[in-house]
Design an enzyme around this catalytic site. Structure first.
Site, mmCIF file in Angstrom:
data_model
loop_
_atom_site.group_PDB
_atom_site.id
_atom_site.type_symbol
_atom_site.label_atom_id
_atom_site.label_comp_id
_atom_site.label_asym_id
_atom_site.label_seq_id
_atom_site.Cartn_x
_atom_site.Cartn_y
_atom_site.Cartn_z
ATOM 1 N N CYS A 407 0.832 -1.206 0.000
ATOM 2 C CA CYS A 407 0.000 0.000 0.000
ATOM 3 C C CYS A 407 0.872 1.265 0.000
ATOM 4 C CB CYS A 407 -0.998 -0.036 1.148
ATOM 5 S SG CYS A 407 -2.446 0.970 0.781
ATOM 6 N N GLN A 411 3.241 3.045 -2.955
ATOM 7 C CA GLN A 411 3.210 4.456 -3.366
ATOM 8 C C GLN A 411 4.588 5.096 -3.193
ATOM 9 O OE1 GLN A 411 -0.029 6.166 -1.073
ATOM 10 N NE2 GLN A 411 -1.580 4.973 -2.140
ATOM 11 N N HIS A 538 -3.541 -5.060 0.346
ATOM 12 C CA HIS A 538 -3.016 -5.566 1.627
ATOM 13 C C HIS A 538 -3.085 -7.090 1.640
ATOM 14 C CE1 HIS A 538 -2.490 -1.850 3.937
ATOM 15 N NE2 HIS A 538 -3.475 -1.379 3.185
ATOM 16 N N GLU A 540 -1.460 -9.139 3.252
ATOM 17 C CA GLU A 540 -1.251 -9.747 4.582
ATOM 18 C C GLU A 540 -2.557 -10.176 5.235
ATOM 19 O OE1 GLU A 540 -0.942 -6.562 3.807
ATOM 20 O OE2 GLU A 540 -1.397 -5.195 5.462
HETATM 21 N N1 GLN Z 1 -1.906 6.668 2.892
HETATM 22 C C1 GLN Z 1 -2.066 5.936 1.675
HETATM 23 C C2 GLN Z 1 -3.441 6.101 1.090
HETATM 24 O O1 GLN Z 1 -4.356 6.449 1.788
HETATM 25 C C3 GLN Z 1 -1.749 4.472 1.885
HETATM 26 C C4 GLN Z 1 -2.722 3.782 2.781
HETATM 27 C C5 GLN Z 1 -2.210 2.490 3.348
HETATM 28 O O2 GLN Z 1 -1.016 2.220 3.332
HETATM 29 N N2 GLN Z 1 -3.099 1.667 3.872
HETATM 30 O O3 GLN Z 1 -3.636 5.864 -0.076
#
Ligand code: GLN
Length: 561
Positions: A407, A411, A538, A540
């Site tokens: 996630c 990014q 995610h 996990e």
């Molecule tokens: N902060 C980022 C978003 O909202 C990643 C969220 C996360 O890692 N769960 O897109």
């Protein structure tokens, strides 16, 4: 009292003395034992706080937010249930005080109560009971494990105890109460003390309930003398008091409980046949679990994994709770490969130059990353710690250390690549700088209005979404499939305006939403890096001991090379 044949059974798991002694794992293990006997089991977690879900809570305060298939944001114990029962749960399996009240108020507004005066008692506990029964029906469960958060004697959970009391007084044979209590061994005395538990049980009795079983959590096993004492003062037969000392692995617990006869005792208390027609299927499950636990104890070759996060500190203490599912997923996959996972948590702040740190110090600690076989940057929010994470991603990319980004971890990998490889020097995310020129990570269209209106609760892109994977990519090979489904929790996404530039510079977008619009996975080709994979999802949350997640398995395999 009339005994109903084949009526569903409800097992309430309550905590005595202190929290954090493993109610969730106890409830999960008991559920697993009943499942092994061929019973269909479902689990419910009740959290007494007023938040409608766990989604808006700071992970340092409450631990991980566990997301279900249907997108509901819950407590980390839900993850334990899914992992132990090898199942998936829904929002019917979770409730908080806030959610229950919300339900009552909505019903009142729609004249459900036909003009009655709606009262805290009985209407609130009745709403709790109705939710418990809905979860039972939807899962067609023979047995329902219900964990009530907090500890006995707290003001907060009293209405949930009242719901348990109402159910137990109506059908005593169908409802059991398990108290998971802590037995301290004060170092100055050197003796295990039962008094705090005696008090907890007395307080429980004042709520009209009593334990059918006491699980005595302590550093050491319970001896006969203390068992007698607890039995005498708490009105529980000695064989219904279970010794539950600390263990090496939580996955040992169902096996230890069976040794303590927990399954038979529960069946007896609940007037359940000790075995069931479907027993064979349970038996296979039990054998598979035994094999897994055996690997937990016999795997010798270490694989060293670093998790670089920021939700570790609580006062003067360090907690890994915020990353529980990531940690468990590493364990599942490592053990499945006969590897012993050695997991380190690193605060990303270590890689940032600050008042107390020089550039040389930061460089040195970055070098320490070479001591690890693999590195994970898990999910996260906000600007704190990001600079350090970006440094770490750069280091592992350049030094060819296996990397799994989850996630935020994806990014940030995209930002790092844009800055340091694709020449977009000031690339960033809108989450970090809303006015920046080069937002390679931007807010999702569907999220804009929600953020503007400060509608933050349960409003992210949540739960299961499909992705299509690029043929022959590392991830398609790992999953063994070109269409997969993963759980999500995010507001931001890769900005498609930069995808071509990043592609030209070698970044592979190996998975997208089925319509191709949302970038779900990235990777670097094998010739550029041994394993550099990240996902917007995610994974996990879907890893279980009996079905380790393929992406984690691929990551651990690469880390073991
Ligand atoms: N902060 C980022 C978003 O909202 C990643 C969220 C996360 O890692 N769960 O897109």
């Amino acid at each position: 009292m009339i005994k109903k044949k084949n009526s569903p059974k409800y097992i309430f798991v309550l905590g005595g003395v202190i929290s954090g002694v493993g109610k969730g794992v106890t409830a999960s293990s008991m559920g697993k034992i009943l499942q092994d006997r061929g019973y269909t089991v479902t689990s419910i977690k009740i959290d007494p706080y007023v938040n409608v879900d766990a989604g808006t809570m700071n992970p340092t305060e409450h631990g991980e937010v566990f997301v279900l298939d249907d997108g509901y944001e819950t407590d980390q114990d839900m993850g334990n249930y899914e992992r132990f029962l090898n199942t998936t749960l829904t929002s019917d399996n979770y409730m908080t005080t806030g959610r229950v009240y919300q339900g009552v108020i909505e019903k009142e507004r729609s004249m459900f109560y036909k003009g009655a005066c709606v009262q805290v008692v009985p209407h609130v506990p009745l709403e709790v009971i109705s939710r418990i029964k809905t979860a039972q029906k939807k899962a067609k469960a023979d047995c329902v494990m219900i964990e009530i958060g907090g500890t006995i004697g707290e003001y907060e959970n009293i209405l949930f105890l009242e719901a348990a009391r109402m159910m137990k007084s109506e059908t005593p044979d169908d409802v059991a109460c398990v108290v998971v209590s802590y037995m301290p061994i004060p170092s100055t005395i050197g003796e295990m003390k039962t008094k705090p538990t005696q008090h907890a049980v007395r307080t429980l009795q004042a709520s009209g309930l009593w334990p059918d079983m006491i699980v005595a959590r302590s550093v050491l096993p319970l001896d006969a003398k203390r068992k007698e004492k607890l039995s005498f003062f708490c009105n529980v037969k000695p064989d219904q008091i279970i010794s539950a000392p600390d263990v090496k692995s939580i996955y040992d617990i169902p096996i230890n409980f069976e040794k303590e006869n927990v399954g038979d005792i529960l069946c007896e208390v609940l007037a359940l046949p000790k075995r069931h027609a479907n027993y064979k299927k349970g038996e296979l499950n039990r054998i598979a679990w035994g094999k897994f636990v055996n690997k937990v104890h016999t795997s010798k070759t270490e694989v060293k994994i670093a998790i670089i996060g920021k939700y570790f500190d609580t006062g003067d203490f360090m907690l890994s709770d915020a990353y529980l599912s990531v940690i468990e997923a590493i364990k599942h996959s490592a053990y499945s490969l006969n590897k012993k996972p050695v997991i380190s948590w690193i605060n990303s702040g270590e890689f940032e130059v600050s008042k107390s740190k020089t550039l040389a110090m930061v460089r040195k600690s970055l070098k320490d990353l070479s001591n690890y076989d693999g590195v994970i940057v898990p999910g996260g929010f906000g600007a704190r710690g990001v600079a350090g994470k970006l440094e770490a991603v750069k280091y592992v990319r350049e030094n060819k250390i296996p990397y799994l980004g989850i996630c935020y971890g994806m990014q940030l990998a995209v930002i790092e690549y844009a800055r340091n490889v694709a020449g977009v020097r000031d690339a960033t995310s809108k989450e970090l700088d809303s006015d920046a020129l080069h937002q390679v990570i931007t807010i999702m269209e569907s999220q804009k209005e929600k953020v503007e209106k400060e509608n933050y609760g349960g409003s992210m892109r949540l739960g299961n979404y499909k992705a299509k994977l690029l043929d022959k990519s590392i991830i398609a090979k790992a999953y063994g499939n070109n269409v997969i489904t993963e759980r999500h929790r995010h507001r931001y996404e890769v900005n498609n305006e930069y995808v071509d530039t990043l592609k030209e510079k070698g970044l592979v977008f190996s998975g997208t939403s089925p319509d191709g619009k949302l970038m779900e996975f990235i990777e670097l080709p094998k010739k550029a890096h041994p394993f550099f994979v990240a996902t917007q999802a995610h994974p996990e949350f879907k890893s279980h001991p009996l079905s380790p997640h393929p992406l984690f398995v691929a990551f651990i395999k690469a880390s073991s090379r």
